[in-house]
Design an enzyme around this catalytic site. Sequence first.
Site, PDB file in Angstrom:
ATOM      1  N   ASP A  36      42.200  42.478  36.857  1.00 62.29           N
ATOM      2  CA  ASP A  36      43.557  41.925  36.908  1.00 62.29           C
ATOM      3  C   ASP A  36      44.316  42.683  38.006  1.00 62.29           C
ATOM      4  O   ASP A  36      44.278  42.300  39.176  1.00 62.29           O
ATOM      5  CB  ASP A  36      44.175  42.121  35.511  1.00 62.29           C
ATOM      6  CG  ASP A  36      45.378  41.241  35.267  1.00 62.29           C
ATOM      7  OD1 ASP A  36      46.134  41.006  36.220  1.00 62.29           O
ATOM      8  OD2 ASP A  36      45.571  40.796  34.138  1.00 62.29           O
ATOM      9  N   LYS A  47      41.452  38.290  39.606  1.00 62.50           N
ATOM     10  CA  LYS A  47      42.706  37.603  39.943  1.00 62.50           C
ATOM     11  C   LYS A  47      43.256  38.200  41.238  1.00 62.50           C
ATOM     12  O   LYS A  47      43.991  39.198  41.195  1.00 62.50           O
ATOM     13  CB  LYS A  47      43.741  37.808  38.825  1.00 62.50           C
ATOM     14  CG  LYS A  47      43.386  37.167  37.501  1.00 62.50           C
ATOM     15  CD  LYS A  47      44.507  37.458  36.509  1.00 62.50           C
ATOM     16  CE  LYS A  47      44.274  36.788  35.177  1.00 62.50           C
ATOM     17  NZ  LYS A  47      45.318  37.168  34.195  1.00 62.50           N
ATOM     18  N   PHE A  93      46.990  33.835  32.257  1.00 60.93           N
ATOM     19  CA  PHE A  93      46.405  34.552  31.120  1.00 60.93           C
ATOM     20  C   PHE A  93      45.271  33.702  30.549  1.00 60.93           C
ATOM     21  O   PHE A  93      45.489  32.562  30.134  1.00 60.93           O
ATOM     22  CB  PHE A  93      47.476  34.809  30.062  1.00 60.93           C
ATOM     23  CG  PHE A  93      47.003  35.724  28.975  1.00 60.93           C
ATOM     24  CD1 PHE A  93      46.911  37.089  29.197  1.00 60.93           C
ATOM     25  CD2 PHE A  93      46.621  35.218  27.742  1.00 60.93           C
ATOM     26  CE1 PHE A  93      46.447  37.941  28.202  1.00 60.93           C
ATOM     27  CE2 PHE A  93      46.156  36.051  26.745  1.00 60.93           C
ATOM     28  CZ  PHE A  93      46.074  37.412  26.973  1.00 60.93           C
TER      29      PHE A  93
HETATM   30  C1  PRP Z   1      40.640  44.354  30.487  1.00 60.65           C
HETATM   31  C2  PRP Z   1      39.381  44.294  31.321  1.00 60.65           C
HETATM   32  C3  PRP Z   1      39.518  45.419  32.275  1.00 60.65           C
HETATM   33  C4  PRP Z   1      41.011  45.574  32.410  1.00 60.65           C
HETATM   34  C5  PRP Z   1      41.410  44.975  33.706  1.00 60.65           C
HETATM   35  O1  PRP Z   1      40.457  45.207  29.418  1.00 60.65           O
HETATM   36  O2  PRP Z   1      38.235  44.426  30.540  1.00 60.65           O
HETATM   37  O3  PRP Z   1      38.918  46.589  31.788  1.00 60.65           O
HETATM   38  O4  PRP Z   1      41.644  44.843  31.370  1.00 60.65           O
HETATM   39  O5  PRP Z   1      42.796  45.102  33.916  1.00 60.65           O
HETATM   40  P1  PRP Z   1      43.391  45.768  35.209  1.00 60.65           P
HETATM   41  O6  PRP Z   1      42.604  45.239  36.381  1.00 60.65           O
HETATM   42  O7  PRP Z   1      44.813  45.280  35.234  1.00 60.65           O
HETATM   43  O8  PRP Z   1      43.308  47.244  35.087  1.00 60.65           O
HETATM   44  P2  PRP Z   1      41.531  45.339  28.242  1.00 60.65           P
HETATM   45  O9  PRP Z   1      42.470  46.470  28.536  1.00 60.65           O
HETATM   46  O10 PRP Z   1      42.171  44.004  28.002  1.00 60.65           O
HETATM   47  O11 PRP Z   1      40.656  45.779  27.009  1.00 60.65           O
HETATM   48  P3  PRP Z   1      39.510  44.950  26.241  1.00 60.65           P
HETATM   49  O12 PRP Z   1      38.351  44.840  27.174  1.00 60.65           O
HETATM   50  O13 PRP Z   1      39.207  45.795  25.050  1.00 60.65           O
HETATM   51  O14 PRP Z   1      40.094  43.608  25.862  1.00 60.65           O
END
Ligand code: PRP
Length: 183
Positions: free
Chosen positions: A107, A135, A156
């Site tokens: 993200d 993204k 999302f």
């Molecule tokens: C998600 C995904 C990445 C992170 C990316 O994990 O797995 O690790 O967000 O976001 P960023 O690029 O903005 O840093 P999340 O924190 O949602 O945890 P999860 O995998 O347990 O759902």
Amino acid sequence: MDAADLEQDLVNVLFTEKQIQDRVGELARDIEVDYSGKDLLMVGILRGAVMVMADMARSFSRHVEMDWMAVSSYGSGTKSSGVVRILKDLDTDISGRHVVIVDEIIDTGLTLSWLTSNLGSRSPASVEICTLLRKPEALQMPIEVKYVGWDIPNEFVVGYGLDYREKYRNLRDIGTLAPHVYS
Ligand code: PRP
């Protein structure tokens, strides 16, 4: 509630189960070619990467070792702050190993940027990133990603490991949620 009910909460399916399986298979083949003759350790980032890791590992026709990390970003809401805390570290010593970090989405890029640097400091032979989704519009810092399933708009999305309040991870497709789910 059955799987059909779950799917009804999606307003738009971005990728079907078939498309996901095909793309994950392609990524696995790319990795197999690139790491031919090399030892390979796949590091999945809990919890979202469980699905892509499980399917990718089973697409390989070679031996592959798997390990897992769990991290948590300080800060609020759905956006990463870039400050990462390790909740579960690797069980494996990665010194001298070829590592591919596997995640389901990039993200802002802050989590994977921090992780790449953290793992890079452990003297691995190499560290690369494989993500199913990215993204580009949300990226807050340049991050080198060797394997990307798809670039998607800054929306999302849920399913195939991606959650909304810990639900929808078990959807087979990936899509956006209908407004009634949020209300
Ligand atoms: C998600 C995904 C990445 C992170 C990316 O994990 O797995 O690790 O967000 O976001 P960023 O690029 O903005 O840093 P999340 O924190 O949602 O945890 P999860 O995998 O347990 O759902």
